[in-house]
Scaffold this active site. Structure first.
Site, PDB file in Angstrom:
ATOM      1  N   ASP A 127       0.866  -1.179   0.000  1.00 38.06           N
ATOM      2  CA  ASP A 127       0.000   0.000   0.000  1.00 38.06           C
ATOM      3  C   ASP A 127       0.900   1.225   0.000  1.00 38.06           C
ATOM      4  OD1 ASP A 127      -2.465  -1.385   0.102  1.00 38.06           O
ATOM      5  OD2 ASP A 127      -2.278  -1.622   2.271  1.00 38.06           O
ATOM      6  N   ASP A 145      -6.981  -1.202  -4.792  1.00 36.02           N
ATOM      7  CA  ASP A 145      -8.095  -0.773  -3.946  1.00 36.02           C
ATOM      8  C   ASP A 145      -8.963   0.251  -4.668  1.00 36.02           C
ATOM      9  OD1 ASP A 145      -6.984  -2.385  -1.928  1.00 36.02           O
ATOM     10  OD2 ASP A 145      -5.853  -0.712  -1.077  1.00 36.02           O
TER      11      ASP A 145
END
EC number: 3.4.23.36
Length: 170
Positions: A127, A145
């Protein structure tokens, strides 16, 4: 245009969308892995847009990161793989979905594959993005995402706008 050609074009379009989502996600994650140190913070636009790197060993919000290795494989790799394969197979075969629903599901599948690939190959999901736009403040996330969220919004939009038709063409 013949039905066979239309079906092949539809399948090609769906697979191309999935591949585009996976590819963009993986290219950016590879750049981040090679150029940003762990937990380094690069303030692109003050505190509103920050690049960083965190390896998430669980799912969203690190859920499941403390599971045993076997349970991680079952819940974070095997079950998601089965769900993504089922969903992809379903939208490839089922032709009665509306276009925005198909695009939404292709984005969801592409994002899911992007994060699943990370879990299988790297044993964690990279991330690297944080947004703080005042009213909208995110936790750390990645492009997969974003694909999943955009896809979900498209499917939800399709359901809300076409109440009588739900997800299908009449």
């Amino acid at each position: 245009m013949s039905i066979k050609i239309a079906k092949k074009l539809r399948i090609t379009f769906i697979l191309a969308l999935v591949l585009l989502n996976v590819s963009c996600d993986q290219v950016l994650k590879n750049v981040v892995r090679q150029t940003i140190a762990k937990e380094e913070r690069i303030h692109v636009i003050k505190d509103s847009f920050v690049l960083t790197k965190v390896e998430n060993e669980g799912a969203a919000w690190s859920v499941g990161s403390d599971l045993s290795p076997l349970l991680k494989i079952i819940f974070l790799q095997i079950i998601p793989t089965l769900v993504l394969v089922f969903l992809l197979r379903h939208i490839l075969i089922q032709t009665k979905y509306k276009k925005e629903t198909v695009v939404g599901f292709a984005f969801i599948i592409g994002g899911g594959i992007g994060n699943l690939f990370d879990r299988i190959v790297h044993n964690s999901v990279t991330d690297f993005l944080i947004l703080d736009l005042g009213l909208i403040k995110t936790e750390i996330f990645n492009l997969a995402d974003v694909s999943i969220m955009v896809g979900s919004i498209l499917v939800l939009f399709s359901v809300l706008v076409n109440k009588d038709e739900i997800l299908f063409k009449k």
